[in-house]
Write an enzyme that holds these catalytic residues in place. Structure first.
Site, mmCIF file in Angstrom:
data_model
loop_
_atom_site.group_PDB
_atom_site.id
_atom_site.type_symbol
_atom_site.label_atom_id
_atom_site.label_comp_id
_atom_site.label_asym_id
_atom_site.label_seq_id
_atom_site.Cartn_x
_atom_site.Cartn_y
_atom_site.Cartn_z
ATOM 1 N N CYS A 34 0.866 -1.186 0.000
ATOM 2 C CA CYS A 34 0.000 0.000 0.000
ATOM 3 C C CYS A 34 0.902 1.236 0.000
ATOM 4 C CB CYS A 34 -0.888 -0.004 1.235
ATOM 5 S SG CYS A 34 0.063 0.027 2.761
ATOM 6 N N HIS A 47 5.431 -6.771 8.081
ATOM 7 C CA HIS A 47 5.055 -8.173 8.331
ATOM 8 C C HIS A 47 5.354 -9.033 7.112
ATOM 9 C CE1 HIS A 47 2.145 -6.649 11.626
ATOM 10 N NE2 HIS A 47 3.299 -7.010 12.125
ATOM 11 N N HIS A 61 3.239 1.788 11.240
ATOM 12 C CA HIS A 61 2.242 1.783 12.322
ATOM 13 C C HIS A 61 2.446 2.926 13.311
ATOM 14 C CE1 HIS A 61 0.931 -2.061 11.045
ATOM 15 N NE2 HIS A 61 1.886 -2.774 11.574
ATOM 16 N N HIS A 102 -2.762 -4.170 18.831
ATOM 17 C CA HIS A 102 -2.053 -3.777 17.607
ATOM 18 C C HIS A 102 -1.142 -2.582 17.901
ATOM 19 C CE1 HIS A 102 -1.288 -2.532 13.493
ATOM 20 N NE2 HIS A 102 -1.767 -3.705 13.106
ATOM 21 N N GLU A 130 -0.283 -0.090 16.125
ATOM 22 C CA GLU A 130 -0.844 1.208 15.692
ATOM 23 C C GLU A 130 -1.746 1.785 16.776
ATOM 24 O OE1 GLU A 130 -2.897 1.401 11.807
ATOM 25 O OE2 GLU A 130 -4.288 2.759 12.797
ATOM 26 N N SER A 149 1.140 -11.883 8.632
ATOM 27 C CA SER A 149 0.436 -10.700 8.122
ATOM 28 C C SER A 149 -1.077 -10.893 8.228
ATOM 29 C CB SER A 149 0.845 -10.452 6.661
ATOM 30 O OG SER A 149 -0.099 -9.632 6.021
HETATM 31 S S1 SF4 Z 1 -2.817 3.414 6.925
HETATM 32 FE FE1 SF4 Z 1 -1.825 1.419 6.878
HETATM 33 S S2 SF4 Z 1 -2.899 0.315 5.225
HETATM 34 FE FE2 SF4 Z 1 -3.349 2.501 4.958
HETATM 35 S S3 SF4 Z 1 -1.804 3.259 3.503
HETATM 36 FE FE3 SF4 Z 1 -1.044 3.615 5.592
HETATM 37 S S4 SF4 Z 1 0.209 1.820 6.071
HETATM 38 FE FE4 SF4 Z 1 -1.077 1.267 4.317
#
Ligand code: SF4
Length: 277
Positions: free
Chosen positions: A12, A40, A73, A123, A125, A217
């Site tokens: 991403c 991951h 994260h 998590h 994040e 993942s």
């Molecule tokens: S928030 Fe997470 S899934 Fe979305 S672009 Fe950023 S790293 Fe990727």
């Protein structure tokens, strides 16, 4: 055999950006520390370790003055303070969408809202977002858990970036019905949903799907579940050499999909192998 690649699939925006900063730092500094795996995906982590990455379990293990990478994260504000106090050079790979969630949670708290973060409490994040809040703050995994805070006067809500919109909306709806004042920021990022929709579409076009991604993942595991629920044969591999050729016998149209932490080079290896069969 026809081979179709899901679109979008693989890295991403946030992971691509973070790995690019890490690679640049490795070229410039030679050695870069990271608390926990930067991504991951074991094969990508091994590649980065060969280039000079050092993965440690905790910031205490990082020598003073080191170059330190912060993964997509993010980390909490006390970690930034610790690294600055120890004269570390910070390479900040925090995804801008995660930074936005951190700022929104902090702002809600500063405005006097009790902050509810929708997501998985374990998590990294979520732990990082929580670390930006000074006042009362709770992590809730469902609307049922959110309901416990109905008696608060002012509720502020944000979500983990990778949560499903429907579940977050359910929790918001419950709070709107019971709390006096609710302020909500939708901090969900579209990358996860787009990859899930892409594999649903792919499943309607092929008779088998190879999903490439780390066994650690969570988003790859979710893609495997979605493909399986659509009635196609699914094979989960981390890399091309795990591909069982007998599994491919009788497959006329095969799809390839990859988790958001799977690099292009691992996807390309599978594509090349399939094209040579
Ligand atoms: S928030 Fe997470 S899934 Fe979305 S672009 Fe950023 S790293 Fe990727």
């Amino acid at each position: 055999m026809d081979v179709i690649l899901a679109n979008p699939t693989g890295f991403c925006f946030g992971v691509k950006r973070a790995i690019h900063s890490l690679e640049t730092a490795l070229r410039e500094h030679g050695r870069v520390y990271s608390t926990g795996s930067p991504i991951h995906n074991p094969q990508e982590v091994s590649r980065l370790e060969r280039a000079g990455l050092v993965v440690v379990d905790s910031v205490d293990e990082i020598p003073m003055g080191s170059v330190v990478f912060i993964r997509a994260h993010g980390v909490d504000s006390s970690t930034y303070s610790y690294l600055n106090d120890n004269n570390c050079i910070i390479i900040d790979g925090t995804c801008p969408f995660v930074t936005n969630a951190q700022k929104k949670a902090r702002d809600l708290s500063a405005e006097g809202y009790v902050v509810l973060i929708f997501g998985d409490p374990d998590h990294p994040e979520i732990r990082a977002i929580k670390g930006f809040v000074n006042g009362e703050c709770h992590v809730v995994r469902s609307y049922v858990e959110a309901e416990c805070y109905c008696n608060r006067e002012k509720i502020g809500m944000v979500s983990q970036t990778t949560q499903e919109e429907e579940s977050f909306t359910e929790a918001v709806t419950v709070m709107v019905k019971c709390a006096k004042e609710v302020k909500v920021y939708n901090t969900i990022c579209k990358a996860t949903v787009e990859r899930q929709n892409a594999i649903r579409k792919l499943a309607s076009e092929v008779d088998a799907i190879i999903v490439i991604g780390g066994r650690n993942s969570a988003n790859t595991a979710r893609l495997v579940d979605i493909a399986g629920s659509r009635g196609v044969d699914v094979l989960w591999i981390e890399q091309a050499d795990e591909l069982d050729r007998t599994w491919l016998i009788d497959k006329e149209r095969t799809g390839i999909a990859a988790g958001a932490s799977t690099p292009d080079w691992l996807i390309n290896e599978v594509q090349i192998l399939l094209s040579n069969l």
